[in-house]
Design an enzyme around this catalytic site. Structure first.
Site, PDB file in Angstrom:
ATOM      1  CB  CYS A   1      -0.908   0.000   1.228  1.00 53.71           C
ATOM      2  SG  CYS A   1      -2.067   1.390   1.254  1.00 53.71           S
TER       3      CYS A   1
ATOM      4  CG  ASP B   1      -0.686   3.987   5.330  1.00 58.00           C
ATOM      5  OD1 ASP B   1       0.215   4.525   6.003  1.00 58.00           O
ATOM      6  OD2 ASP B   1      -1.879   3.941   5.688  1.00 58.00           O
TER       7      ASP B   1
ATOM      8  NE  ARG C   1      -0.635   5.026   8.734  1.00 59.75           N
ATOM      9  CZ  ARG C   1      -1.915   4.882   9.054  1.00 59.75           C
ATOM     10  NH1 ARG C   1      -2.301   5.097  10.296  1.00 59.75           N
ATOM     11  NH2 ARG C   1      -2.791   4.517   8.139  1.00 59.75           N
TER      12      ARG C   1
ATOM     13  CG  HIS D   1      -1.696  -1.229   5.888  1.00 54.51           C
ATOM     14  ND1 HIS D   1      -2.259  -0.231   6.645  1.00 54.51           N
ATOM     15  CD2 HIS D   1      -1.840  -0.823   4.603  1.00 54.51           C
ATOM     16  CE1 HIS D   1      -2.688   0.740   5.856  1.00 54.51           C
ATOM     17  NE2 HIS D   1      -2.464   0.405   4.608  1.00 54.51           N
TER      18      HIS D   1
ATOM     19  CB  CYS E   1      -5.806  -0.620   4.449  1.00 57.42           C
ATOM     20  SG  CYS E   1      -5.469   0.023   2.800  1.00 57.42           S
TER      21      CYS E   1
HETATM   22 CO    CO Z   1      -3.473   1.140   2.992  1.00 49.94          CO
END
Ligand code: CO
Length: 214
Positions: free
Chosen positions: A47, A49, A51, A103, A106
């Site tokens: 992803c 993302d 993080r 994750h 998400c």
């Molecule tokens: Co995500």
């Protein structure tokens, strides 16, 4: 010309120099060696993302992992970007492992669970809505919203692992005897721990007959 973010960006360049120096302190030839070739054994599909940074999570240096990231780690068979990454990774770099890593928590998966209209991105989230629909019977029995969300994050990874294995490039590699496995992992942002979803696919025998290519 006035650029208000200039100061902030300057910090990034300073960080970069410190980072490069730290690596060169340990191994003076690191970048010189790396510039000659890349031979990663892994393709990471994760992803976007911020993080969930691929290299850091698995403790890998530049050169060790080939990476593709998009919102909610989707592998769509008409997405030229993702397909091109897979083709290069499999046919040229000859990676041994393709890791689809989702994750918990998400935002893409979460957004697909409500009925909000968000514009353009709805077309992308549609793929996750289709997964929900496919597993609606199971998901709707879970009353706890958090648990339902967690399960959809996992199911999304499992579906993407299947999607990778259905791609012609991957099936062609197996037919040619290439050593290639597709893994489904999920990362928990709250403790930094990866979990293997045990859905590893290592050859055409593991995929549905409908998607198997001659
Ligand atoms: Co995500």
């Amino acid at each position: 010309m006035y650029i208000p973010d200039m100061q902030l960006l300057k910090n990034l360049f300073e960080n970069n120099r410190k980072w490069a120096e730290k690596i060169k302190d340990k191994d003076p030839d690191f970048f010189a060696n790396l510039s000659r070739q890349q031979t990663p054994e892994y393709l990471w599909i994760g992803c976007s993302d911020s993080r969930v940074p691929a290299n850091e999570i698995v403790g890998m240096m530049p050169g060790e992992i080939f990476v593709h990231r998009n919102i909610a780690n989707l592998v769509i068979h008409t997405d030229m970007n993702c397909l091109s990454v897979i083709q290069y990774a499999v046919e040229v770099l000859k990676v041994k492992h393709i890791i689809v890593c989702g994750h918990y928590g998400c935002g893409g998966v979460k957004a697909a669970m409500d009925n909000e209209a968000r514009g353009l991105i709805d077309n992308w989230l549609r793929y996750i809505k289709d997964i929900y629909l496919h597993h609606e019977g199971k998901l709707d029995t879970i009353k706890n919203e958090r648990e339902r969300f967690d399960l959809l994050c996992e199911l999304n990874v499992i579906e993407q692992v299947a999607n990778v294995s259905h791609i012609g490039i991957v099936q062609k590699a197996w037919a040619a005897g290439q050593d290639l496995s597709v893994h489904g992992w999920i990362y928990r942002i709250t403790d930094g721990i990866l979990k293997d979803l045990d859905v590893c696919i290592t050859g055409p025998d593991d995929i549905s007959r409908t998607h198997r290519l001659k």
